[in-house]
Design an enzyme around this catalytic site. Structure first.
Site, PDB file in Angstrom:
ATOM      1  N   HIS A 151       0.836  -1.217   0.000  1.00 26.15           N
ATOM      2  CA  HIS A 151       0.000   0.000   0.000  1.00 26.15           C
ATOM      3  C   HIS A 151       0.866   1.261   0.000  1.00 26.15           C
ATOM      4  O   HIS A 151       0.515   2.263   0.629  1.00 26.15           O
ATOM      5  CB  HIS A 151      -0.943   0.035   1.205  1.00 26.15           C
ATOM      6  CG  HIS A 151      -1.966  -1.053   1.218  1.00 26.15           C
ATOM      7  ND1 HIS A 151      -3.243  -0.902   0.725  1.00 26.15           N
ATOM      8  CD2 HIS A 151      -1.914  -2.341   1.653  1.00 26.15           C
ATOM      9  CE1 HIS A 151      -3.922  -2.019   0.873  1.00 26.15           C
ATOM     10  NE2 HIS A 151      -3.141  -2.924   1.423  1.00 26.15           N
ATOM     11  N   HIS A 156      -3.769   0.922  11.985  1.00 26.52           N
ATOM     12  CA  HIS A 156      -3.560  -0.358  12.663  1.00 26.52           C
ATOM     13  C   HIS A 156      -4.912  -0.975  13.019  1.00 26.52           C
ATOM     14  O   HIS A 156      -5.674  -0.367  13.787  1.00 26.52           O
ATOM     15  CB  HIS A 156      -2.747  -0.110  13.938  1.00 26.52           C
ATOM     16  CG  HIS A 156      -2.358  -1.347  14.670  1.00 26.52           C
ATOM     17  ND1 HIS A 156      -2.703  -2.618  14.249  1.00 26.52           N
ATOM     18  CD2 HIS A 156      -1.651  -1.520  15.809  1.00 26.52           C
ATOM     19  CE1 HIS A 156      -2.229  -3.500  15.100  1.00 26.52           C
ATOM     20  NE2 HIS A 156      -1.586  -2.871  16.058  1.00 26.52           N
ATOM     21  N   ASN A 190     -10.351  -2.581   2.667  1.00 25.59           N
ATOM     22  CA  ASN A 190     -10.081  -2.560   1.224  1.00 25.59           C
ATOM     23  C   ASN A 190     -11.360  -2.252   0.455  1.00 25.59           C
ATOM     24  O   ASN A 190     -12.443  -2.210   1.036  1.00 25.59           O
ATOM     25  CB  ASN A 190      -9.546  -3.920   0.763  1.00 25.59           C
ATOM     26  CG  ASN A 190      -8.064  -4.105   1.083  1.00 25.59           C
ATOM     27  OD1 ASN A 190      -7.337  -3.141   1.317  1.00 25.59           O
ATOM     28  ND2 ASN A 190      -7.616  -5.343   1.084  1.00 25.59           N
TER      29      ASN A 190
HETATM   30 FE1  HDE Z   1      -2.455  -4.826   5.480  1.00 27.06          FE
HETATM   31  N1  HDE Z   1      -0.614  -4.069   5.936  1.00 27.06           N
HETATM   32  N2  HDE Z   1      -1.835  -6.658   6.028  1.00 27.06           N
HETATM   33  N3  HDE Z   1      -4.242  -5.634   4.894  1.00 27.06           N
HETATM   34  N4  HDE Z   1      -3.077  -3.032   4.891  1.00 27.06           N
HETATM   35  C1  HDE Z   1      -0.246  -2.793   5.811  1.00 27.06           C
HETATM   36  O1  HDE Z   1       0.943  -1.547   7.414  1.00 27.06           O
HETATM   37  C2  HDE Z   1      -0.710  -6.938   6.718  1.00 27.06           C
HETATM   38  C3  HDE Z   1      -4.622  -6.927   5.032  1.00 27.06           C
HETATM   39  C4  HDE Z   1      -4.337  -2.698   4.479  1.00 27.06           C
HETATM   40  O2  HDE Z   1      -3.111   3.542   4.160  1.00 27.06           O
HETATM   41  C5  HDE Z   1       1.098  -2.510   6.409  1.00 27.06           C
HETATM   42  O3  HDE Z   1       1.419   0.631   7.801  1.00 27.06           O
HETATM   43  C6  HDE Z   1      -0.668  -8.329   7.096  1.00 27.06           C
HETATM   44  C7  HDE Z   1      -6.040  -7.079   4.849  1.00 27.06           C
HETATM   45  C8  HDE Z   1      -4.387  -1.299   4.136  1.00 27.06           C
HETATM   46  O4  HDE Z   1      -1.443   3.301   5.564  1.00 27.06           O
HETATM   47  C9  HDE Z   1       1.503  -3.858   7.025  1.00 27.06           C
HETATM   48  C10 HDE Z   1      -1.808  -8.880   6.576  1.00 27.06           C
HETATM   49  C11 HDE Z   1      -6.488  -5.821   4.591  1.00 27.06           C
HETATM   50  C12 HDE Z   1      -3.099  -0.818   4.375  1.00 27.06           C
HETATM   51  C13 HDE Z   1       0.332  -4.728   6.644  1.00 27.06           C
HETATM   52  C14 HDE Z   1      -2.537  -7.837   5.919  1.00 27.06           C
HETATM   53  C15 HDE Z   1      -5.362  -4.937   4.627  1.00 27.06           C
HETATM   54  C16 HDE Z   1      -2.317  -1.927   4.854  1.00 27.06           C
HETATM   55  C17 HDE Z   1       2.095  -1.897   5.483  1.00 27.06           C
HETATM   56  C18 HDE Z   1      -2.248 -10.327   6.631  1.00 27.06           C
HETATM   57  C19 HDE Z   1      -7.927  -5.385   4.282  1.00 27.06           C
HETATM   58  C20 HDE Z   1      -2.594   0.583   4.140  1.00 27.06           C
HETATM   59  C21 HDE Z   1       2.321  -0.476   5.951  1.00 27.06           C
HETATM   60  C22 HDE Z   1      -2.513 -10.778   7.928  1.00 27.06           C
HETATM   61  C23 HDE Z   1      -8.854  -5.692   5.332  1.00 27.06           C
HETATM   62  C24 HDE Z   1      -2.906   1.487   5.290  1.00 27.06           C
HETATM   63  C25 HDE Z   1       1.536  -0.359   7.132  1.00 27.06           C
HETATM   64  C26 HDE Z   1      -2.454   2.891   4.994  1.00 27.06           C
HETATM   65  C27 HDE Z   1      -0.972  -1.821   5.238  1.00 27.06           C
HETATM   66  C28 HDE Z   1       0.266  -6.017   7.017  1.00 27.06           C
HETATM   67  C29 HDE Z   1      -3.757  -8.062   5.247  1.00 27.06           C
HETATM   68  C30 HDE Z   1      -5.492  -3.532   4.362  1.00 27.06           C
HETATM   69  C31 HDE Z   1       2.831  -4.419   6.617  1.00 27.06           C
HETATM   70  C32 HDE Z   1       0.429  -9.009   7.869  1.00 27.06           C
HETATM   71  C33 HDE Z   1      -6.853  -8.366   4.970  1.00 27.06           C
HETATM   72  C34 HDE Z   1      -5.578  -0.527   3.612  1.00 27.06           C
HETATM   73  O5  HDE Z   1       1.585  -3.761   8.416  1.00 27.06           O
END
Ligand code: HDE
Length: 663
Positions: free
Chosen positions: A69, A333, A142
């Protein structure tokens, strides 16, 4: 009511107007263009502290982009609940209809780097920070309601497969490559989400017209301690629209910032986008009433079975002051929750709870990222956490531990009844195992449900999406494996994609035997208001100012954005003059086209504007004279959505539909 977050941000905003330039130590600077040297042509001197500081700071201006993202854009706004929801939750911001809660939203793509194009085919992030009076609630969702994997331990694998391939760092901003489709074929839990991403949902027209989904099952907990399973939704009041793939690809080059510009300009104009917060609620006793596991993030709760209740409205009404300071430093978060909201045992959600704090240590350089203005709650923060990189508080007193007598045991804990967060007391028992629940193992039924629910044009676009992406793979094995997966969902899809990408149609038909549909899955369920759409007027030859003025008047009355596009700019101070030239404008940048002509030879760019608008199924209006001019163009003037008329108001009728797919 004052927007508390705005007030808080105003306090830290820095305005340089009428200010003397100083070093970071506050010393006034007398020279900012020449370093200190020995003589005019002599060596530079290290003692030039202003030079050293300026270069040192510049050298460290970049921070690591988000690991996923990375490309995103944010805005401020507010949220208000329609009615007191205390029957479901004790959350303060959901039980006080008179309160306005400040919010900050960041939209993003997933795969590409910070500078990648906006209009790639990808899932879009839709992350919302609610600054409630009880602390921050982040709904990090999302624009697609399901996810590619069921267990967080697979996230690094998914992302390594999705991201540019490591040996050549290609492709940028897209999933059309071998490793992604290899992952897809070898990890069938990704099927459902991949079908959504290959459909029109993967190429939204703008951020204002996307749905938002919390994806996971959360809990709401009321004051009596009763808990409900909940899924969160955002329903856009601007309607739901997508690009066509050919147009999206052109936009990568024509305007890499297409989505962020749309959001920014809409807010600047006062055309504030709005979403309604929706809740799907399942009572605890209904937990096992469904043919899917409600903890499985690869499943939707079909809206026909579990209706979405619209409970409040969010309005985005202010752009950020500084993109780095606010949007880039925003730390979302899913673990930021407030009393009245709790987690479910969805294993994907549980894993996210670790990742989002952890990633900020690298990205924002230490554990004090919550002190950065965009991340600060609007209520007060007190605890015994101390020190660390970038500490900006000055913590008073001798005592930094709990319990203590020296400071009256302050800061003190708060019982649940007075607003302290208490985790929901779910009863659980079991053995420690590493095993996926059998109830998570139906990977295909809901993918089929989704396909069944699409209109024919939407289904065709999904075939095209798969054909493009799988077709871009180099490995024939990967292509074949991917098509074999599709064959487990839908035979027609598998047959058509196999043909388009040049692999065998699997011999056996293994498709899901079901005609089940959900009426809310097609994008056509959304009404699309006329306001906020855009019109390009291609001017061929000399058209009188009065005529242009009459068109401008109609556009303004209908809240349409517009540009008169001609060969040379003129009268650019007037709203009916030519404001764009064929060099600066392009039909992909507009929702519709009107062609006006004085009867002189048709200019090649005017013809191209008309042909591309036609090809991309958008409303097209041509004046009687222009119709004669366009007789040899590659378009059918009698086709749906093409209007030959000299009446500016015809544009209103033309926007009866945003796209005429049957052309
Ligand atoms: Fe994320 N995801 N994600 N994700 N995600 C990040 O956090 C992660 C997942 C989503 O505008 C990271 O600050 C894991 C689902 C958005 O700043 C990180 C797993 C959904 C954003 C991370 C998921 C999301 C992130 C990268 C599997 C939809 C951007 C930078 C367990 C419900 C937020 C950060 C923004 C960002 C990890 C799965 C949505 C690495 C480990 C499911 C919208 O922490």
């Amino acid at each position: 009511m004052s927007n508390k977050k705005k007030d808080q941000l105003n306090e830290v905003e820095k305005n340089n107007d009428d200010k003397a330039m100083t070093t970071n130590n506050g010393v006034k600077v007398s020279e900012d263009e020449n370093t200190l040297t020995v003589g005019e042509r002599g060596p530079s001197l290290l003692e030039d502290f202003h030079f050293r500081e300026k270069i040192m700071h510049f050298d460290h201006e970049r921070i690591p982009e988000r690991v996923v993202h990375a490309r995103g854009f944010g805005a401020h706004g507010e949220f208000q609940v329609y009615e007191d929801l205390s029957k479901y939750t004790s959350a303060d911001f959901l039980t006080h209809p008179e309160k306005t809660t400040p919010v900050f939203v960041r939209f993003s793509t997933v795969q590409g780097s910070k500078g990648s194009p906006d209009t790639v085919r990808d899932v879009r992030g839709f992350a919302t920070k609610f600054y409630t009076d009880e602390g921050i609630f982040d709904l990090v969702g999302n624009d697609i309601p399901v996810f590619f994997i069921q267990d967080a331990i697979k996230f690094p694998d998914l992302i390594h497969a999705v991201k540019p391939e490591p040996h050549n760092e290609m492709p940028q901003g897209g999933t059309a490559h071998d490793t992604f489709w290899d992952f897809f074929a070898q990890n069938p839990e990704s099927t459902h989400t991949a079908v959504w991403a290959m459909s029109d949902r993967g190429i939204p027209k703008d951020f204002r017209q996307v749905e938002g989904f919390g994806v996971h099952t959360f809990r709401l907990v009321n004051n009596e301690g009763q808990s409900y399973f909940v899924k969160f939704h955002w329903k856009p009041l601007q309607g739901l629209e997508s690009l066509v793939w050919d147009e999206a690809q052109m936009l990568h080059g024509k305007d890499v910032d297409f989505h962020r510009k749309d959001l920014y300009e809409s807010i600047e104009k006062g055309d504030y986008p709005e979403w309604e917060l929706g809740l799907q609620i399942i009572r605890p006793e209904q937990e096992f009433d469904f043919d899917f596991d409600i903890l499985d993030p690869t499943k939707i709760w079909p809206e026909d079975d579990v209706p979405v209740q619209r409970v409040g409205k969010m309005t985005l009404n202010q752009n950020v002051t500084n993109v780095f300071d606010e949007t880039e430093q925003a730390a979302f978060h899913p673990g930021h929750i407030v009393p009245g909201i709790d987690f479910s045992n969805d294993p994907l959600l549980q894993g996210r709870l670790f990742s989002y704090t952890d990633t900020q240590i690298t990205r924002l350089g230490g554990p004090n990222f919550n002190q950065i203005p965009i991340n600060r709650p609007v209520n007060e923060v007190h605890n015994n956490q101390r020190d660390g990189m970038h500490q900006t508080n000055v913590n008073k007193g001798q005592v930094a531990y709990h319990k203590n007598a020296l400071n009256n045991n302050d800061p003190h804990t708060t019982p649940k009844e007075e607003g302290g967060y208490e985790h929901y007391q779910e009863k659980v028992e079991g053995r420690k195992i590493q095993k996926r629940s059998e109830s998570f193992k139906d990977y295909y039924s809901q993918a089929k449900l989704y396909l069944n629910s699409l209109t024919q044009p939407e289904f065709d676009h999904t075939v095209d999406g798969f054909s493009f992406e799988i077709g871009m793979c180099k490995s024939v094995m990967v292509k074949q494996n991917a098509v074999n997966q599709l064959n487990k969902v839908d035979r027609t899809l598998a047959e058509r994609v196999a043909k388009n990408v040049g692999v065998e149609v699997p011999t056996e038909n293994e498709e899901v035997q079901s005609d089940a549909k959900d009426s809310k899955l097609t994008m056509e369920k959304f009404d699309i208001p006329l306001a906020g759409h855009s019109v390009a007027v291609a001017v061929n030859g000399d058209i009188s100012a009065d005529t242009l003025k009459s068109y401008a008047k109609t556009f303004t009355e209908n809240k349409l954005n517009y540009a008169f596009v001609g060969q040379h700019p003129k009268d650019i101070s007037e709203d009916y003059g030519i404001t764009e030239t064929f060099d600066t404008a392009h039909p992909t940048l507009f929702d519709s086209l009107i062609v006006l002509s004085d009867g002189s030879d048709i200019l090649p760019p005017v013809e191209e504007f008309a042909e591309l608008t036609y090809k991309h199924n958008k409303p097209l209006l041509v004046s009687q004279t222009a119709a004669t001019n366009l007789a040899d163009a590659k378009l059918n003037l009698a086709a749906p959505g093409v209007f030959v008329s000299d009446d500016p108001n015809t544009i209103v009728q033309a926007f009866d539909r945003a796209r005429y797919w049957e052309r």
